[in-house]
Every structure is written in C-alpha cells, then in structure tokens.
Design an enzyme around this catalytic site. Sequence first.
Site, short mmCIF file in Angstrom:
data_model
loop_
_atom_site.label_atom_id
_atom_site.label_comp_id
_atom_site.label_asym_id
_atom_site.label_seq_id
_atom_site.Cartn_x
_atom_site.Cartn_y
_atom_site.Cartn_z
CD GLN A 298 -2.93 -0.74 0.05
OE1 GLN A 298 -3.19 0.19 -0.48
NE2 GLN A 298 -3.60 -1.83 -0.40
CB THR B 3 8.03 -19.41 -18.15
OG1 THR B 3 8.63 -20.72 -18.38
CG2 THR B 3 8.30 -18.37 -19.07
CB CYS C 155 -8.19 -9.26 0.22
SG CYS C 155 -6.89 -8.63 -0.96
#
Length: 402
Positions: free
Chosen positions: A200, A258, A349
């Site tokens: 944040q 990757t 969240c």
Amino acid sequence: MLERTEGYLYFDYAATAPMVSEALAAMEPYLTAGPGSILGNANPNSLSQPGREAFKALEGARRSLASSLGAARPDEIIFTSGATEADNAAMEGVARAAFEERARKMSGTFTPHVITSQIEHKAVLKPARRLASQGFEVTYLRPDRDGFISVSDLEEALRPETVLVSIQQANSEVGSIQAIRQLAAAAHRSGALFHTDAVQGLGKVPIHLREMDVDAASFSAHKIGGPYGVGALYLKRRCPFTAFILGGGQEGGRRCGTQNVCGAVGFAAAASAVTADVEAESARLRQIRDRLYERLSALDRIQPAVECPEGSQDFLPNVVCVLLEGIESQTAVLRFDALGFAVSGGSACSSSSLKPSHVLSACGLGADEAQTELRISFGRYTDMEQAEALLKAVPKVLDWEG
C-alpha cells in the site's frame, strides 16, 4: 465485451488502481498475436534470438524496478505472481531458512519464533498460522487505537529465538504508516530478520529499501496501476531464503517458472511513473483526504475510524476510513454503487466475508461498529471535484429511499 462506465467515479484504489498510461505503453509491444509476434511472447530462458530479447527486456525491468525501490542491486528483486505470493514466500522462505541457519550455529535445538501484527494482510497472517501449526511460535502484536505498532512492544516481544519479524508498511483499511526503519532496527538488534508488506505504501509515500534497512519486502503491480498477476519480492543480498516454488531454476532458483515478461515490463513502468513525483502527488492526495475527513466528520451519523489530523503524514494520503451509524458496510457499498461510485467496506480481499474487519477489531472496535466500516480510497486520476461529487451523494446513502 466490457461495459463502459462513463460518469461512474472510482474510489477504491486500495483494492486496485486503474492502469497508468506508462504501463500500457510499455506492455503494448507484448500484446500482439501470431507467429510474427514471438518477440513479444518469447521465453526469456531460451537461447534463441527471441529468447535473448525477452531476457534483455526482463532484466531491464528488474533494473528499473530496483532503482524505483532503492534496492542496492537488481538481483535483489524477484518477480512473482503478485504480492500474495511474495508475502507467502517471505514468511515461509525467510523464516525457515533463518531457523536452519541459526540452528547450525547453535548447539542443541530451539523452537523458532516469529513476530507479526494483528492487522497484517491475510497473505501474512495465514502463512504465520501455518508456521505455528508446524512448530514455530508466533506472537501477534496488537496496534493502538489508530492502528500503529509500538517499537517498545516489539522490543518486549523479541526473544533470542526470534528469527523473523513481519510488519506491514501501511495498512490498507485505516491507513496507518508504521515506523519501519525503527522497527527493523529493533529486530536486527535482537538478531532477527525483518520483512515488510509494502504494497500500500508504494507510490503513496517515498520508499527507499536501503534506507529502510529491511531484509525482505513485498510489492504488487496492480495496486500502482500496473497489470494484474505480477508482483515482486525484495530479498536483501545474503538474506537466507528457502524457495518453495521449485522447477527450472528461474529467478536464480528462488522462484521457478517462466517469467511474465510483459507483466514485469508493465510493473517497472508503473513503478517508475508513480515514484517519480511521489512527494508532490502525496501532498495533493492529502488535500483530498483531509477534505473528505472534514466534511464526513461533520455529519451526525458518521465518525472517523481513526484520528487522522489534518496534514498528517503518519497516515496514507489516499485512504479515508469512517463508520456509518446503523448501516452495514455491504449495504453502503451497494448504495454508493447504485449512485455511480465505487467504494469499499474494507479490504477487497475479504469483501465477500460478513465478519467484521480484523483490522478494526484489533484496533479495539466492537463487532457491530466494525461492520459499519466505509473505506474511500483514491489516487492518480482523482481530483477534488470528484471528491465533492462523492460528498454530495453521502446524504442519499444515509437516508436511502430506494
């Protein structure tokens, strides 16, 4: 096809920020299709020309991000899938490696100890609970009423067995900014390593990792207007670390898989953009924050969740957190949405949860109060005119006739 949202005003930057133009421009060459576009989608670990070009772009992004964050070396930056992975990797990878390193130097066995706070993101709290289930002892520091962790409380909690301390730089709900340099110094005096979730703070307050003197730090691209699905873990040189994503040895063996070259390039561009003028932008955002707190606090049915003095630099400049008397968070969010405003009831969240905010509960609010939280967050594309429009909508939300 995505709906256009003309006239809809966005006040949920702490959940995710609109993509900045610099990130989009940097990513554009990588967003083409077909065999002729392989330079834009090549594997940076391949020895072919496309692979070498992708590797060059990846390492350029690493150097740029390291510079934006004030890291000493580009190889201290590990690209991840986001801050959740970076937090998990720091909590488990650093704690376990530090314990093993300490155990080799000591005669006999000991129970490793980790310290964090009650107001951390769940990406720190849940790994801490898993460590506790696997033999670590964990201490959770409680904040004061305004969301601050005391250095003296940390000093009292530290033990010879403490291997890691993890305290977030800034809280996404109440906006409190911790004294990270002082907290890290206290941990180091006791022989412990220090990690901070700096998600944040990036782009809202100046960040210089060498001056903060932390051993590890977590970052997210989409919180600063970069793309989803990419983040970074800073690991100071020689910081012990045990990788938990194993495979082909990418990222120096510390995070296999990757790499997302397009995402890394976009992340680096966004970080460069938001850190270039961070002090001026913070001052601008503080004016909006202070105006919102002033006007909202004047209403009988609204009170600030924390005491944020005008002009304060102890709180994030872009977060306002208030309590609405008699209106639950989810109800308020839906009412604002119907009026054309995106706001939040706390951390996105955990937005599907009906439980009161663990942050506000830790700050001493009762369950009923904590369930009335309204978080207004803003950023680069927010101006005072938009804030005034939001303020005009508040009485309608309080006295809903829908």
